[in-house]
Design an enzyme around this catalytic site. Sequence first.
Site, PDB file in Angstrom:
ATOM      1  N   LYS A   6     -46.831 -10.693 -17.113  1.00  0.00           N
ATOM      2  CA  LYS A   6     -47.172  -9.184 -16.551  1.00  0.00           C
ATOM      3  C   LYS A   6     -45.670  -8.417 -16.685  1.00  0.00           C
ATOM      4  O   LYS A   6     -46.075  -7.287 -17.402  1.00  0.00           O
ATOM      5  CB  LYS A   6     -47.210  -9.324 -15.042  1.00  0.00           C
ATOM      6  N   ASN A   7     -44.579  -8.907 -16.170  1.00  0.00           N
ATOM      7  CA  ASN A   7     -43.423  -8.073 -16.451  1.00  0.00           C
ATOM      8  C   ASN A   7     -42.879  -7.629 -17.607  1.00  0.00           C
ATOM      9  O   ASN A   7     -42.379  -6.622 -17.850  1.00  0.00           O
ATOM     10  CB  ASN A   7     -42.548  -8.510 -15.229  1.00  0.00           C
ATOM     11  N   CYS A  57     -44.505  -2.182  -4.674  1.00  0.00           N
ATOM     12  CA  CYS A  57     -44.539  -3.265  -3.391  1.00  0.00           C
ATOM     13  C   CYS A  57     -43.831  -2.869  -2.274  1.00  0.00           C
ATOM     14  O   CYS A  57     -42.529  -2.275  -2.584  1.00  0.00           O
ATOM     15  CB  CYS A  57     -44.083  -4.697  -4.031  1.00  0.00           C
ATOM     16  N   ARG A 111     -35.671  -0.061  -2.858  1.00  0.00           N
ATOM     17  CA  ARG A 111     -36.081   0.077  -4.411  1.00  0.00           C
ATOM     18  C   ARG A 111     -35.894   1.349  -4.931  1.00  0.00           C
ATOM     19  O   ARG A 111     -36.811   1.658  -5.649  1.00  0.00           O
ATOM     20  CB  ARG A 111     -37.224  -0.565  -4.681  1.00  0.00           C
ATOM     21  N   ASP A 114     -38.875 -13.618  -7.318  1.00  0.00           N
ATOM     22  CA  ASP A 114     -40.206 -13.455  -7.557  1.00  0.00           C
ATOM     23  C   ASP A 114     -40.879 -14.977  -7.233  1.00  0.00           C
ATOM     24  O   ASP A 114     -42.243 -15.224  -7.070  1.00  0.00           O
ATOM     25  CB  ASP A 114     -40.848 -13.002  -8.949  1.00  0.00           C
ATOM     26  N   ARG A 150     -53.138  -7.706  -8.706  1.00  0.00           N
ATOM     27  CA  ARG A 150     -52.031  -7.072  -9.666  1.00  0.00           C
ATOM     28  C   ARG A 150     -51.140  -8.129 -10.523  1.00  0.00           C
ATOM     29  O   ARG A 150     -50.856  -7.677 -11.923  1.00  0.00           O
ATOM     30  CB  ARG A 150     -51.101  -6.578  -8.778  1.00  0.00           C
TER      31      ARG A 150
HETATM   32  C1  UD1 Z   1     -38.358  -6.378 -11.611  1.00  0.00           C
HETATM   33  C2  UD1 Z   1     -39.531  -7.024 -11.571  1.00  0.00           C
HETATM   34  C3  UD1 Z   1     -39.857  -7.477 -10.296  1.00  0.00           C
HETATM   35  C4  UD1 Z   1     -38.800  -8.438  -9.865  1.00  0.00           C
HETATM   36  C5  UD1 Z   1     -37.293  -7.802 -10.030  1.00  0.00           C
HETATM   37  C6  UD1 Z   1     -36.139  -8.522  -9.852  1.00  0.00           C
HETATM   38  C7  UD1 Z   1     -41.053  -5.621 -13.317  1.00  0.00           C
HETATM   39  C8  UD1 Z   1     -42.088  -4.924 -13.358  1.00  0.00           C
HETATM   40  N1  UD1 Z   1     -40.669  -5.977 -11.838  1.00  0.00           N
HETATM   41  O1  UD1 Z   1     -38.381  -5.264 -10.643  1.00  0.00           O
HETATM   42  O2  UD1 Z   1     -41.021  -8.544 -10.122  1.00  0.00           O
HETATM   43  O3  UD1 Z   1     -38.832  -8.801  -8.422  1.00  0.00           O
HETATM   44  O4  UD1 Z   1     -37.261  -7.275 -11.298  1.00  0.00           O
HETATM   45  O5  UD1 Z   1     -36.013  -9.736 -10.571  1.00  0.00           O
HETATM   46  O6  UD1 Z   1     -40.263  -6.217 -14.031  1.00  0.00           O
HETATM   47  N2  UD1 Z   1     -31.951  -1.236  -7.472  1.00  0.00           N
HETATM   48  C9  UD1 Z   1     -31.299  -0.030  -7.189  1.00  0.00           C
HETATM   49  N3  UD1 Z   1     -31.426   0.943  -8.240  1.00  0.00           N
HETATM   50  C10 UD1 Z   1     -32.098   1.223  -8.986  1.00  0.00           C
HETATM   51  C11 UD1 Z   1     -32.738  -0.190  -9.484  1.00  0.00           C
HETATM   52  C12 UD1 Z   1     -32.818  -1.266  -8.885  1.00  0.00           C
HETATM   53  O7  UD1 Z   1     -30.694  -0.034  -6.169  1.00  0.00           O
HETATM   54  O8  UD1 Z   1     -32.319   2.081  -9.905  1.00  0.00           O
HETATM   55  C13 UD1 Z   1     -31.918  -2.298  -6.788  1.00  0.00           C
HETATM   56  C14 UD1 Z   1     -33.172  -2.774  -6.140  1.00  0.00           C
HETATM   57  O9  UD1 Z   1     -33.474  -2.035  -4.803  1.00  0.00           O
HETATM   58  C15 UD1 Z   1     -33.105  -4.160  -6.065  1.00  0.00           C
HETATM   59  C16 UD1 Z   1     -32.216  -4.850  -6.997  1.00  0.00           C
HETATM   60  O10 UD1 Z   1     -31.610  -3.483  -7.580  1.00  0.00           O
HETATM   61  O11 UD1 Z   1     -32.449  -4.457  -4.649  1.00  0.00           O
HETATM   62  C17 UD1 Z   1     -33.079  -5.272  -8.295  1.00  0.00           C
HETATM   63  O12 UD1 Z   1     -34.111  -4.529  -8.428  1.00  0.00           O
HETATM   64  P1  UD1 Z   1     -34.488  -4.393 -10.216  1.00  0.00           P
HETATM   65  O13 UD1 Z   1     -34.020  -5.467 -10.985  1.00  0.00           O
HETATM   66  O14 UD1 Z   1     -34.285  -2.810 -10.690  1.00  0.00           O
HETATM   67  O15 UD1 Z   1     -36.008  -4.781  -9.925  1.00  0.00           O
HETATM   68  P2  UD1 Z   1     -37.303  -3.990 -10.747  1.00  0.00           P
HETATM   69  O16 UD1 Z   1     -36.884  -3.765 -12.188  1.00  0.00           O
HETATM   70  O17 UD1 Z   1     -37.923  -2.944  -9.876  1.00  0.00           O
END
Ligand code: UD1
Length: 424
Positions: free
Chosen positions: A22-23, A118, A123, A308, A400
Site C-alpha cells: 500500500k505505502n 490516521c 504528524r 506499523d 484502507r
Molecule cells: C509513512 C507511512 C506510515 C508509517 C510511517 C513511519 C505511508 C503512506 N505511510 O508515513 O504507514 O507509519 O511512514 O514509518 O507511507 N514528521 C514531521 N514533519 C514532517 C513529516 C513527518 O515532524 O514533515 C514526523 C511525524 O510526525 C512522525 C515522524 O516524523 O513522528 C515520521 O513520519 P513519516 O516518516 O513522515 O511518516 P509518513 O510518511 O507520514
Amino acid sequence: MDSILVRGGQRLNGRIPISGAKNACLTLMPAALLCDEPLTLTNAPRLSDIRTMAALLESLGCEVAALQQGRVLVVGAERIANHRADYEIVRKMRASILVLGPMLARDGHAEVSLPGGCAIGARPVDLHLAGLEAMGAELDLRDGYVHAKAPRGLRGADFTFPMVSVGATENLLMAATLAKGTTRLINAAREPEIVDLARCLRRMGAQIAGEGTDTIEIQGVARLSGATHPVVTDRIELGTYMLAPAITGGEVELLGGKRELVEAFAERLEVAGIEVADTADGLRVSRQNGRIRPVDVVTAPHPGFPTDLQAQMMALLTLADGVSHLEERIFENRFMHAPELARMGAHIEVHGGTATVTGVERLRGAPVMATDLRASVSLILAGLAAEGETRVARVYHLDRGYERVEEKLSACGARIERITEKAA
Ligand code: UD1
C-alpha cells in the site's frame, strides 16, 4: 458499517499470498504526475486508500484505469488540468501530500490542502515544505492549504532532514527528478518503499543514486517518460500475517515474503520463540508448542522495527510468558489498541511512549473497536487466539490497508467473517 467477527482458538495452517505494498503504491501513483506518458503499476493492492489516491489524481485531471480487477493500475497525466488537491479528498488520507512535489516540479505551481489521516499523533508536514523551499519553492500557508510556486522551476539543493521522514523523502525525491542540477537528500529515509520509488523513477528516466542509504543523490533531468513497474511486496502485511500462526500456533507460508523486508521484526519474533524460515516461494512461520517468550521492542525508522507492526506485535506479547516493553519512538499517540486489547483480558500499562505488557495465559473474546489501520488488525490477531467471539467494529480502517483479510485468514483455518450492517 461493517464489522469483523472472529471465533478464536483455531491453530492456523496453510499459505497466504502477500499483496503489493500500500505505502509504496501510494507514492508510485503520484509519480505519474511527473510526466505526460502513462505509468503502469503491476502488483497493485486492492484497497480503499488506493481508490482514494486514484480519486485524488482524477480530480487533478489524470486518467486512472484499474485493469485485472485492480491488480494493474495505469495512471496517465498527459496534462495536469487542476493543480488544487481539495480538502474533501486530502482529509481522508495523509499520503495525499505526495502530489505536491510532483505537480510543483512539473508545472511550477500547486495547491494542496493540509492533510488529515490516521489519528496517531500530530504528524505535521513541515519537513516536506522545508525541503521544497530549499529547492527554491515559494510557499504560502493560508485557508488550510499550501500554496506553492516555483515560477522558474525547482533547483537542486542539499537538504538535511532534521528527523527521518518517509513521506518527506518521497516528496523531495520525486520533485528533485525534474529540478535543475543536483539534489542531495541527507538523513533520508531508507524504507523499502523509498527504494521501490527510486527504481520506478529510474525506469521513467530519472538519475538517482544511493536509495536505501541515508544519502540520496538526484541529478535533475529535463523530462521523464512512461514506464511499467511492479509494486514491491507489502512488508507490513507480511509481518502482520507472520504473526497469525505465531499467536495461534500452527504453520503458515507467506507467499512472496522475503526476510530482508522484515529483518528487524523477524529477529524479534525469533527471540519470542517463533520459527521463521526461508522457502522457495516466501517465508514459513511456525509455532508448535509452548508459551511465547516476552521480548522488548523499540520502533525506529528502517532498518529498525517498524512502527506499523507495533500494535500487532503487542497483540502477540499479551500472551507471552512474562513482561515485555514496547517503546514507540515514531508516533506519540500510537497505543490506542492497548485499552481495546485490555477489554479482551490483556494486561497493559502505558506510560508516555512505553507500553508494559504483562503476558496472560489466555485472552477472551469481546466487542472491540478499531481506532486506526494497524490497531484494527491487531485486534483481529488477538481475536484469533482468544476464547470465544471477538467482534471488531469500524473495520473501514482495516479496508484502507488489508486486502481480503477474511479470505486470506479463513484459507488457513481461521473462523472469521465480515458482518455487513444495513443502514437503519
Ligand atoms: C509513512 C507511512 C506510515 C508509517 C510511517 C513511519 C505511508 C503512506 N505511510 O508515513 O504507514 O507509519 O511512514 O514509518 O507511507 N514528521 C514531521 N514533519 C514532517 C513529516 C513527518 O515532524 O514533515 C514526523 C511525524 O510526525 C512522525 C515522524 O516524523 O513522528 C515520521 O513520519 P513519516 O516518516 O513522515 O511518516 P509518513 O510518511 O507520514
